[in-house]
Design a protein around this motif. Sequence first.
Motif, PDB file in Angstrom:
ATOM      1  N   THR A   1       0.842  -1.197   0.000  1.00  0.00           N
ATOM      2  CA  THR A   1       0.000   0.000   0.000  1.00  0.00           C
ATOM      3  C   THR A   1       0.876   1.245   0.000  1.00  0.00           C
ATOM      4  OG1 THR A   1      -1.700  -1.163   1.256  1.00  0.00           O
ATOM      5  CG2 THR A   1      -1.845   1.232   1.199  1.00  0.00           C
ATOM      6  N   ARG A   2       1.894   1.206   0.834  1.00  0.00           N
ATOM      7  CA  ARG A   2       2.802   2.343   0.872  1.00  0.00           C
ATOM      8  C   ARG A   2       3.487   2.543  -0.472  1.00  0.00           C
ATOM      9  NH1 ARG A   2       8.154   2.767   1.648  1.00  0.00           N
ATOM     10  NH2 ARG A   2       8.863   4.898   2.108  1.00  0.00           N
ATOM     11  N   GLN A   3       3.968   1.470  -1.053  1.00  0.00           N
ATOM     12  CA  GLN A   3       4.663   1.603  -2.331  1.00  0.00           C
ATOM     13  C   GLN A   3       3.737   2.122  -3.425  1.00  0.00           C
ATOM     14  OE1 GLN A   3       5.997  -2.380  -2.296  1.00  0.00           O
ATOM     15  NE2 GLN A   3       7.796  -1.927  -1.041  1.00  0.00           N
ATOM     16  N   ALA A   4       2.534   1.637  -3.414  1.00  0.00           N
ATOM     17  CA  ALA A   4       1.572   2.127  -4.413  1.00  0.00           C
ATOM     18  C   ALA A   4       1.374   3.629  -4.248  1.00  0.00           C
ATOM     19  CB  ALA A   4       0.243   1.391  -4.264  1.00  0.00           C
ATOM     20  N   THR A   5       1.385   4.076  -3.006  1.00  0.00           N
ATOM     21  CA  THR A   5       1.197   5.504  -2.766  1.00  0.00           C
ATOM     22  C   THR A   5       2.418   6.311  -3.187  1.00  0.00           C
ATOM     23  OG1 THR A   5      -0.143   4.879  -0.871  1.00  0.00           O
ATOM     24  CG2 THR A   5       0.425   7.192  -1.081  1.00  0.00           C
ATOM     25  N   ARG A   6       3.582   5.710  -3.113  1.00  0.00           N
ATOM     26  CA  ARG A   6       4.761   6.432  -3.602  1.00  0.00           C
ATOM     27  C   ARG A   6       4.694   6.554  -5.122  1.00  0.00           C
ATOM     28  NH1 ARG A   6       8.329   8.409   0.569  1.00  0.00           N
ATOM     29  NH2 ARG A   6       9.045   9.402  -1.329  1.00  0.00           N
ATOM     30  N   ARG A   7       4.100   5.570  -5.755  1.00  0.00           N
ATOM     31  CA  ARG A   7       3.942   5.660  -7.211  1.00  0.00           C
ATOM     32  C   ARG A   7       2.805   6.609  -7.580  1.00  0.00           C
ATOM     33  NH1 ARG A   7       4.904   0.107  -6.799  1.00  0.00           N
ATOM     34  NH2 ARG A   7       2.688  -0.422  -6.811  1.00  0.00           N
ATOM     35  N   HIS A   8       1.815   6.664  -6.725  1.00  0.00           N
ATOM     36  CA  HIS A   8       0.632   7.499  -6.999  1.00  0.00           C
ATOM     37  C   HIS A   8       0.359   8.373  -5.782  1.00  0.00           C
ATOM     38  CE1 HIS A   8      -0.095   4.668 -10.306  1.00  0.00           C
ATOM     39  NE2 HIS A   8      -0.049   3.694  -9.431  1.00  0.00           N
ATOM     40  N   GLU A   9       1.117   9.431  -5.680  1.00  0.00           N
ATOM     41  CA  GLU A   9       1.050  10.219  -4.451  1.00  0.00           C
ATOM     42  C   GLU A   9      -0.369  10.647  -4.074  1.00  0.00           C
ATOM     43  OE1 GLU A   9       3.629  13.574  -4.042  1.00  0.00           O
ATOM     44  OE2 GLU A   9       5.427  12.356  -4.136  1.00  0.00           O
ATOM     45  N   TRP A  10      -1.161  10.916  -5.082  1.00  0.00           N
ATOM     46  CA  TRP A  10      -2.521  11.373  -4.846  1.00  0.00           C
ATOM     47  C   TRP A  10      -3.337  10.375  -4.031  1.00  0.00           C
ATOM     48  CZ3 TRP A  10      -5.611   7.721  -6.999  1.00  0.00           C
ATOM     49  CH2 TRP A  10      -5.063   6.956  -8.042  1.00  0.00           C
ATOM     50  N   LEU A  11      -2.907   9.138  -4.014  1.00  0.00           N
ATOM     51  CA  LEU A  11      -3.656   8.152  -3.244  1.00  0.00           C
ATOM     52  C   LEU A  11      -3.714   8.554  -1.770  1.00  0.00           C
ATOM     53  CD1 LEU A  11      -5.184   5.480  -3.227  1.00  0.00           C
ATOM     54  CD2 LEU A  11      -3.005   4.307  -2.934  1.00  0.00           C
ATOM     55  N   ALA A  12      -2.660   9.226  -1.321  1.00  0.00           N
ATOM     56  CA  ALA A  12      -2.634   9.657   0.074  1.00  0.00           C
ATOM     57  C   ALA A  12      -3.804  10.594   0.384  1.00  0.00           C
ATOM     58  CB  ALA A  12      -1.311  10.356   0.389  1.00  0.00           C
ATOM     59  N   ASP A  13      -4.223  11.350  -0.604  1.00  0.00           N
ATOM     60  CA  ASP A  13      -5.319  12.284  -0.375  1.00  0.00           C
ATOM     61  C   ASP A  13      -6.670  11.578  -0.289  1.00  0.00           C
ATOM     62  OD1 ASP A  13      -3.551  14.490  -0.581  1.00  0.00           O
ATOM     63  OD2 ASP A  13      -3.589  14.249  -2.765  1.00  0.00           O
ATOM     64  N   LEU A  14      -6.724  10.389  -0.854  1.00  0.00           N
ATOM     65  CA  LEU A  14      -7.987   9.685  -0.951  1.00  0.00           C
ATOM     66  C   LEU A  14      -8.113   8.575   0.088  1.00  0.00           C
ATOM     67  CD1 LEU A  14      -9.032  11.311  -3.135  1.00  0.00           C
ATOM     68  CD2 LEU A  14      -8.252   9.646  -4.806  1.00  0.00           C
ATOM     69  N   LEU A  15      -6.980   8.010   0.488  1.00  0.00           N
ATOM     70  CA  LEU A  15      -6.980   6.870   1.405  1.00  0.00           C
ATOM     71  C   LEU A  15      -7.793   7.164   2.656  1.00  0.00           C
ATOM     72  CD1 LEU A  15      -3.523   5.102   1.742  1.00  0.00           C
ATOM     73  CD2 LEU A  15      -5.713   4.167   0.990  1.00  0.00           C
TER      74      LEU A  15
END
Lengths: 230, 230
Positions: free
Chosen positions: B95-109
């Motif tokens: 999950t963390r790695q996916a967020t590093r690839r798609h930073e915007w995921l942090a805003d949605l998680l």
Amino acid sequence: MTVWDRPEPPARPVPLDRQRIVAAAVALADEGGLEAVSLRKVAARLDAGPMRLYGYISTKEELFDLMVDEVHAEILTEERFGDWREALRVHSHRTRQATRRHEWLADLLGGRPALGPNAFAVTEAKLAALDGLADVDTVMRAVETVSAYVTGAIRREIADVRAERATGLSKPDWQRAFGPHMTRMLATGRFPALAKIVHDGTEVDAETSFATGLEWVLDAVAAKLARPPA
Amino acid sequence: MTVWDRPEPPARPVPLDRQRIVAAAVALADEGGLEAVSLRKVAARLDAGPMRLYGYISTKEELFDLMVDEVHAEILTEERFGDWREALRVHSHRTRQATRRHEWLADLLGGRPALGPNAFAVTEAKLAALDGLADVDTVMRAVETVSAYVTGAIRREIADVRAERATGLSKPDWQRAFGPHMTRMLATGRFPALAKIVHDGTEVDAETSFATGLEWVLDAVAAKLARPPA
DNA sequence: ATCTCTTCAATACACTGTATCGCAACAGTA
DNA sequence: TACTGTTGCGATACAGTGTATTGAAGAGAT
């Protein structure tokens, strides 16, 4: 040329300061969520033009930062704590309660570094409670880990609250709430473990589940404090 | 009336489907963050009019939901796990790695309930790993607690990354990054514990601190699994 | 060949954050 | 008292947003 002939002088602009601006923004957000906060509406509430605000903030994001710090004042408390665990617990619960009062905080929590004086004071209080009980790195890790849990748990809780509200104020029964979709997904048989949980799981209220998870994390911290790190 | 006299028929509209739409949105978000995702831009990237999208989604939020689920496909993995702990650890790191690839995921998680098939599959995998090791309520609490930590920790990490980037690509030294402000705040003497940490704390990279906190939380879960709940 | 129905594009609306610009009231000087 | 410089503010403007509505043009059916 009597007084009545002369027009009243243009009303001196209402004096403004950040406090008033933030209060207006918070009020707006409390009523209609973060998306109800627009610079125009904030300004209107203060009988000012929108551009006026740019003397006090230079971007909307900064307004959000101020709002977050404002609420941190509600999280802060004067009380003295028996031990570090109570301190972290109380601050965590106060953060949660503040978010129930200001749901929009869930959208902002953890989104940007909190650098305001009140946020600093909250961090200071937590760190102080742990001061001397372990080396500084462990203390830091403890506070950050608990904060991460709190942020995540609160976001999840508010997301659920909103979903319930959106699906028509139903009971805290998500099976009912997301009924059709949920049922269809589980009926595929591709999610047996999930289906079992949904079927057999006990409905627990949000506060209890927050508290339970929190105590687990605090247990973890306690274990690390007990024996100094390798 | 030869062929040349007749105008070419208007190009048949590009066929569309949710997959293509989401892919375009994700690409846009990867390049310019969530705020770079507008229905107009997504549509433009697909050679379609903005309104066309409303046949596939009925609101921009739904597009975000689809994007989140899309990334959950990257989090999912086929590998078999040695035990529950490894399963939760791997999913958390993915999950963390996916967020590093798609930073915007942090805003949605954690911002909205994740109800898509991929998100379900991820939850299923976690629950399955714990199945039978405790009563369903404890299992649920375990997964939710770990998820809460992961969400919060990732948000914090991305917030820091962005702050660094904003303050001019400085080193991961927040003292330097937020230098003036930080220094001034600490110089007030109102935050001694914080000052001590900033001064004496060791700089640890993001991955390590994520992993450390995660292991703490996993320890906590282990403790609860060990003895069945009272 | 005509009619209906679906699908898409165009237009429109209300609203956003923020840059720019010009005015009007004040402070300070002659 | 007259003038001038500065500052703070409002109005205006711009480019962009999500989405409702409208109207036309194609496909399929009769």
